[in-house]
Design an enzyme around this catalytic site. Structure first.
Site, PDB file in Angstrom:
ATOM      1  N   GLY A 139     102.694 -34.534  52.303  1.00 26.34           N
ATOM      2  CA  GLY A 139     102.451 -34.441  53.739  1.00 26.34           C
ATOM      3  C   GLY A 139     101.654 -33.208  54.098  1.00 26.34           C
ATOM      4  N   GLY A 155     100.900 -32.149  57.366  1.00 24.86           N
ATOM      5  CA  GLY A 155     101.042 -31.763  58.757  1.00 24.86           C
ATOM      6  C   GLY A 155     101.285 -30.271  58.877  1.00 24.86           C
ATOM      7  N   PHE A 156     101.839 -29.848  59.997  1.00 21.17           N
ATOM      8  CA  PHE A 156     102.070 -28.419  60.224  1.00 21.17           C
ATOM      9  C   PHE A 156     102.925 -27.799  59.114  1.00 21.17           C
ATOM     10  CE2 PHE A 156     101.484 -29.838  64.732  1.00 21.17           C
ATOM     11  CZ  PHE A 156     100.315 -29.151  64.954  1.00 21.17           C
ATOM     12  N   GLU A 196     103.093 -36.052  79.025  1.00 20.23           N
ATOM     13  CA  GLU A 196     101.666 -35.749  78.901  1.00 20.23           C
ATOM     14  C   GLU A 196     100.828 -37.014  78.998  1.00 20.23           C
ATOM     15  OE1 GLU A 196     102.343 -31.732  76.183  1.00 20.23           O
ATOM     16  OE2 GLU A 196     101.742 -33.607  75.218  1.00 20.23           O
ATOM     17  N   ASP A 253     109.585 -32.365  60.618  1.00 20.54           N
ATOM     18  CA  ASP A 253     110.254 -33.451  61.324  1.00 20.54           C
ATOM     19  C   ASP A 253     111.112 -34.317  60.418  1.00 20.54           C
ATOM     20  OD1 ASP A 253     108.990 -32.571  63.567  1.00 20.54           O
ATOM     21  OD2 ASP A 253     107.602 -34.249  63.751  1.00 20.54           O
ATOM     22  N   ALA A 264     106.140 -28.497  66.672  1.00 20.53           N
ATOM     23  CA  ALA A 264     105.210 -27.831  65.761  1.00 20.53           C
ATOM     24  C   ALA A 264     105.728 -26.485  65.279  1.00 20.53           C
ATOM     25  CB  ALA A 264     103.848 -27.663  66.442  1.00 20.53           C
ATOM     26  N   GLN A 265     106.281 -25.669  66.195  1.00 18.65           N
ATOM     27  CA  GLN A 265     106.708 -24.325  65.803  1.00 18.65           C
ATOM     28  C   GLN A 265     107.782 -24.325  64.719  1.00 18.65           C
ATOM     29  OE1 GLN A 265     106.270 -21.006  65.936  1.00 18.65           O
ATOM     30  NE2 GLN A 265     104.245 -21.433  66.764  1.00 18.65           N
TER      31      GLN A 265
END
Length: 430
Positions: free
Chosen positions: A9, A11-12, A167, A297, A310-311
């Site tokens: 993965g 991602g972040f 959003e 996640d 994200a953090q």
């Protein structure tokens, strides 16, 4: 010293773990099913025509090539984990041997077993999904201009009142109130309807009540039909049954209600907890599997669950990378401690909410500029940051004409894009 690391993965969480291990000289293989990484917090902007998909995507081979040392990338889907022989099995190429394994594959939508949701609702967890929503949205509006039916309304239902749902609904509402009168003079504002359904009694549940009230006011001010305490009972191709007994005719259902593990994770033989997330110890090693870490996640520490944002993912990635390096030097691992830097969500142009640790909150234009700055700064690559900045600035100063400045392929009445289809997948003709 354990020197072969496989990270699943990009991602972040995976990116930050990769940086630490590559910097320490590990033989790192980064595995992802896409050849690029996507900045997920801005996918809703792609779905509503605000940004191009290339603005928020970065090539993973370029990402890996910037590191010095023994680093590789493999585009593949993980099909299994051979923990006994320490190998990662993939659908492409030979198994990948590892000394340490970092699982950072993220999560997908959770439909909570609601009939028809998986088959008919749209999600925006990937670039392809965001593009499919964009094409359906703008094709639908174009088709509406030629119908000439004053009673016909194009309805988008957003399910979920978290940050993604807020959003998405806020941006769609601006399309309704600002863009339609200018860009679609054939239509009235009533021709486009945005509904947000949240089963709880508040929007943005983790936020301060003041920010929740501000968000609700701003969405309703922008024309969103916000329905709190409203659960979805069943989703069909053109309508949705709500738990209060009413039925809503819909053109698009956008699912932003909760996340869960990717289905294939259940076949990896690892302990799973709430939402199918992999259970980890306080130091983020998978329970019962020393040398395997889960972050972001996809992971949950049952006694101290963290928000899927994200953090936390970035901090977990950095922590695990450093722990692996320390363990290779014979040092003991230490528990992960999350440093809460605050939470934010945007509602629309000049409106956002920011909550800092300690209770301080910011709303309105100052919060919106902070949101924009943080997200642009976090994008990978100078080119992406510049392009996103240009598009965001153009959209802001050329408003409202720019509310539909980027469009895609038209979808005709005879064509239906499959939910979750990959780029280049032919449309299905019913």
């Amino acid at each position: 010293m354990a020197s072969r690391a496989v990270i699943v993965g990009a991602g972040f969480a995976g990116q930050h773990a990769y940086h630490e291990l590559a910097k320490a000289g590990f033989d790192v293989t980064l595995v992802d099913r896409h050849p690029y990484t996507t900045f997920q917090p801005l996918l809703y902007q792609v779905a509503t025509g605000g940004l191009n998909p290339g603005d928020i995507a970065f090539p993973l081979r370029r990402f890996v090539s910037r590191s010095k040392g023994r680093t590789k990338f493999r585009r593949a889907t993980v099909t299994g984990i051979d923990t006994e022989n320490k190998r990662v099995l993939t659908n492409r190429g030979a198994p990948l041997p590892y000394d340490v394994l970092v699982l950072a594959q993220g999560a997908g939508p959770n439909f909570f077993g609601i009939p028809g949701a998986k088959e008919h609702a749209r999600t925006i967890y990937s670039r392809a999904e965001a593009l499919a929503v964009r094409d359906l949205l703008f094709s639908g509006l174009e088709q509406m201009t030629s119908l000439g039916d004053p009673n016909r309304r194009f309805t988008v239902l957003v399910v979920g009142g978290g940050a993604t749902g807020v959003e998405m609904a806020g941006t769609l509402a601006e399309l309704k109130s600002e863009a339609i009168p200018v860009v679609y003079p054939e239509l009235s504002q009533d021709s486009f309807r945005v509904v947000l359904a949240e089963m709880g009694e508040t929007l943005l549940a983790p936020f301060d009540p003041r920010l929740q009230r501000y968000t609700l006011h701003q969405l309703r001010k922008r024309g969103v039909d916000v329905r709190l305490g409203t659960a979805v009972k069943e989703v069909r191709a053109d309508s949705v049954d709500l738990a209060d007994g009413t039925t809503l005719d819909v053109d698009i259902v956008i699912w932003a209600s909760g996340v869960g593990a990717h289905p294939e994770v259940s076949e990896w033989g690892l302990p799973q907890g709430r939402g199918g997330r992999i259970e980890v110890e306080p130091d983020l090693q998978v329970k019962g599997h020393p040398g395997i870490y889960a972050i972001g996640d996809c992971a949950i520490e049952p006694d101290s669950p963290l928000p899927q944002l994200a953090q936390p993912a970035m901090q977990m990635g950095t922590h695990v990378g450093r722990q692996i390096v320390a363990a290779g030097n014979g040092e003991a691992t230490v528990p992960f401690a999350y440093d809460d830097k605050g939470t934010m969500a945007t509602i629309g142009r000049n409106a956002a909410v920011v909550q800092f640790p300690g209770g301080k909150t910011v709303t309105g234009f100052p919060a919106w500029t902070l949101w924009v700055g943080v997200h642009l700064a976090t994008l990978l690559g100078g080119r992406n940051r510049l392009q996103a900045m240009v598009n965001t600035a153009f959209r802001y100063f050329a408003w409202p004409q720019s509310a539909t400045n980027i469009v895609g392929d038209a979808v005709t009445d005879e064509q239906v894009l499959e939910p979750g289809a990959e780029p280049g997948t032919p449309v299905r003709k019913d």
